[in-house]
Design a protein around this motif. Structure first.
Motif, PDB file in Angstrom:
ATOM      1  N   THR A   1       8.260 -60.042 -34.358  1.00 28.82           N
ATOM      2  CA  THR A   1       8.600 -58.185 -34.089  1.00 28.82           C
ATOM      3  C   THR A   1       7.889 -58.314 -32.858  1.00 28.82           C
ATOM      4  O   THR A   1       6.848 -59.311 -32.892  1.00 28.82           O
ATOM      5  N   TRP A   2       8.352 -58.603 -31.746  1.00 24.62           N
ATOM      6  CA  TRP A   2       7.781 -58.544 -30.190  1.00 24.62           C
ATOM      7  C   TRP A   2       8.161 -57.462 -29.858  1.00 24.62           C
ATOM      8  O   TRP A   2       9.665 -56.885 -29.420  1.00 24.62           O
ATOM      9  N   SER A   3       7.084 -57.250 -30.072  1.00 21.09           N
ATOM     10  CA  SER A   3       7.437 -55.295 -28.788  1.00 21.09           C
ATOM     11  C   SER A   3       6.058 -55.364 -28.827  1.00 21.09           C
ATOM     12  O   SER A   3       4.725 -53.955 -28.681  1.00 21.09           O
TER      13      SER A   3
ATOM     14  N   GLY B   1      -0.814 -48.647 -26.724  1.00 20.18           N
ATOM     15  CA  GLY B   1      -0.812 -49.378 -28.268  1.00 20.18           C
ATOM     16  C   GLY B   1       0.225 -48.958 -28.722  1.00 20.18           C
ATOM     17  O   GLY B   1       1.210 -48.606 -29.151  1.00 20.18           O
ATOM     18  N   GLY B   2      -0.357 -49.976 -30.417  1.00 16.67           N
ATOM     19  CA  GLY B   2       0.527 -50.413 -31.205  1.00 16.67           C
ATOM     20  C   GLY B   2       1.994 -51.646 -30.984  1.00 16.67           C
ATOM     21  O   GLY B   2       2.549 -51.116 -31.616  1.00 16.67           O
TER      22      GLY B   2
ATOM     23  N   GLY C   1       4.805 -60.739 -32.179  1.00 20.26           N
ATOM     24  CA  GLY C   1       4.653 -61.841 -32.647  1.00 20.26           C
ATOM     25  C   GLY C   1       5.253 -62.958 -32.204  1.00 20.26           C
ATOM     26  O   GLY C   1       6.770 -62.395 -30.987  1.00 20.26           O
ATOM     27  N   ILE C   2       5.589 -64.474 -32.383  1.00 22.39           N
ATOM     28  CA  ILE C   2       5.664 -65.221 -31.523  1.00 22.39           C
ATOM     29  C   ILE C   2       7.340 -65.577 -31.941  1.00 22.39           C
ATOM     30  O   ILE C   2       7.806 -66.232 -30.943  1.00 22.39           O
TER      31      ILE C   2
ATOM     32  N   PRO D   1      -4.160 -57.271 -24.387  1.00 24.39           N
ATOM     33  CA  PRO D   1      -3.408 -58.252 -25.604  1.00 24.39           C
ATOM     34  C   PRO D   1      -2.515 -58.579 -24.978  1.00 24.39           C
ATOM     35  O   PRO D   1      -1.836 -59.741 -24.350  1.00 24.39           O
ATOM     36  N   GLU D   2      -1.578 -56.521 -23.748  1.00 23.62           N
ATOM     37  CA  GLU D   2      -0.195 -57.778 -23.973  1.00 23.62           C
ATOM     38  C   GLU D   2      -0.197 -58.532 -22.021  1.00 23.62           C
ATOM     39  O   GLU D   2       0.604 -58.834 -21.971  1.00 23.62           O
ATOM     40  N   ALA D   3      -1.526 -58.340 -21.723  1.00 25.06           N
ATOM     41  CA  ALA D   3      -1.688 -59.933 -20.642  1.00 25.06           C
ATOM     42  C   ALA D   3      -1.858 -60.955 -20.539  1.00 25.06           C
ATOM     43  O   ALA D   3      -1.750 -61.886 -20.553  1.00 25.06           O
TER      44      ALA D   3
END
Length: 484
Positions: free
Chosen positions: A237-239, A244-245, A249-250, A449-451
């Motif tokens: 899953t890529w979300s 947060g949360g 997944g790549i 982590p999103e960046a």
């Protein structure tokens, strides 16, 4: 002194050195010189330019890191505003330092006042605005102090850089002119220097690869300190969510990347290979003279144009055939098939041009031997020419695959932005490169982590393409042994 002026001065000294070195042996009487006069001139010019330019390049690379490190140490954590980061504060420091330099150059203040100005005595923001530098807020005392230190260190470093570079150039000039005698082996010295320069040029690819890896490793490690490796490679899953949360997944991105690339290669490889066979074996010289350049025009079209072509032409066309009014398989114009077909069209000249060159490089003796044994033209192509050219054709396909994996604009505009695992080629999907762009676009906080996931994605893609290159090299060497 500006870098451009410094380079020009070194080049002028090199020209003067070339003239001096050449005249020193041409005007000297007596025995015959060991080398031609031009070698003596080039020996002096090389010993002027090489040390000076080498020092200049190293200085320009090292000085920013040293200055940034010292200035960063001057900024306390308490001086960082809430919601900001040290990187943003350093950006303000650089803008203020550039503004002070601009104000001095425009005569709005003196160099001494730029180093002693304080926020309590004047509005620095208005002063910098008059110099053409706009700031979003007032300049804090610590930012101004750091900017003044940044400016002072850069000016001092530039001064010493000028002194060192000119000293090396003048020293090389004096040394080379002094050693220029009739007995000096100038040709050996020049050829040795050229050999070193060629070795350095050949090492650029290796050094570039090392630089790419080092630039990715640091932020990739930071990402995996914040996000689990098992979740990154184990989740489907890529979300991403800055609230947060996030699930990062790549596998949906890798699947989209390879799915689109496979469709592109299915389109490009047969068409490109058949075009190469026709141009090299069947086309007349007149046909080849205009057909090959016309085909290679496709390689020069910007990818954004291909993206518009996918969005405005190919997508609606496929939707007409496979959409609700047709077979009912396609819901929108942005889909894997749209991006794959357009990307395949873009890759045709990569496959055809390289394959054509490789086929033409097959020795004529192989063709003549096949014809002598009674083989037809088509049999010679299938049984002799294509097997002999197979290593080069594999290299052309590899180049096309690497180009497809790294493509971004066609995917963004033609495939959509959905990260999903699906076998339906008419669904919208996305790729690793498209997500790297989207994760680093906007005001991204590089502490999240999103960046940072963009660097992990880049590192993963780099490792996979490296493995693909190694595998292709193995195949090329295996088949090449049959035709050595």
């Amino acid at each position: 002194m500006p870098v451009v002026w410094l380079i020009l001065i070194v080049l002028v000294l090199a020209v003067l050195g070339f003239i001096a070195g050449r005249m020193r042996v041409t005007t000297a009487g007596g025995a015959r010189p060991h080398s031609l006069p031009n070698y003596y001139g080039w020996n002096v010019a090389m010993k002027v330019m090489v040390p000076a330019f080498l020092a200049l390049v190293i200085w320009l690379l090292v000085q920013p890191f040293v200055v940034d490190g010292k200035v960063t140490g001057m900024i306390d954590e308490a001086a960082i505003p809430e919601g900001s980061t040290l990187g943003l504060v350093m950006s303000d420091v650089r803008r203020v330092a550039d503004g002070l330099d601009l104000a001095v150059s425009r005569g709005l203040m003196t160099a001494d006042s730029a180093s002693s100005i304080r926020t309590e005595s004047t509005d620095v923001r208005d002063l910098l605005a008059n110099a053409g530098v706009a700031l979003g807020s007032n300049v804090s005392p610590q930012v101004l102090e750091a900017a003044q230190a940044y400016r002072g260190m850069n000016h001092t470093g530039n001064l010493w850089m000028t002194v060192v570079v000119l000293a090396l150039a003048l020293g090389g000039l004096a040394w080379a002119v002094r050693e220029t005698t009739l007995e000096f082996r100038a040709r050996n010295a020049v050829e040795g220097g050229v050999r070193i320069l060629l070795l350095a040029a050949a090492s650029i690819a290796i050094l570039t690869t090392i630089g790419i890896v080092l630039s990715l490793i640091g932020n990739t490690v930071r990402f995996f300190d914040l996000y689990s490796v098992s979740k990154f490679f184990g989740s489907f899953t890529w979300s991403p969510s800055f609230g947060g949360g996030s699930e990062l997944g790549i596998w949906p991105l890798l699947w989209g990347t390879f799915y689109i690339s496979i469709i592109a290669l299915i389109v490009a490889v047969p068409i490109g290979l058949f075009a190469a066979v026709y141009l090299s074996e069947y086309a007349s010289p007149r046909m080849r003279a205009w057909a090959k350049p016309l085909l290679e025009v496709l390689a020069g079209i910007p990818t954004i144009v291909y993206g518009l072509f996918a969005l405005l032409t190919v997508g609606p066309l496929l939707l007409t055939v496979f959409g609700r009014d047709g077979l009912g398989w396609m819901q929108a114009g942005t889909a894997v098939m749209t991006a794959g077909v357009v990307m395949g069209i873009m890759l045709i000249p990569f496959v055809s041009s390289l394959s054509d060159d490789i086929i033409n490089a097959v020795p004529q003796s192989l063709r003549d031997g096949s014809y002598g044994l009674g083989a037809t033209h088509s049999e010679t192509i299938k049984q002799v020419i294509l097997p002999a050219a197979l290593p080069g054709i594999v290299g052309a396909i590899l180049l096309a695959a690497s180009r497809a994996i790294g493509e971004t604009m066609i995917v963004v505009m033609g495939a959509g932005a959905a990260a999903r695992l699906s076998l339906n080629p008419f669904d919208a999907m996305t790729t690793v490169t498209a997500k790297i762009v989207s994760q680093l676009t906007g005001d991204a906080d590089f502490a999240s982590p999103e960046a940072l996931v963009a660097f992990a994605l880049g590192m993963t893609l780099f490792v996979m393409t490296l493995g693909l290159n190694i595998f292709a090299l193995y195949i090329v060497r295996k088949y090449r042994e049959q035709y050595d």
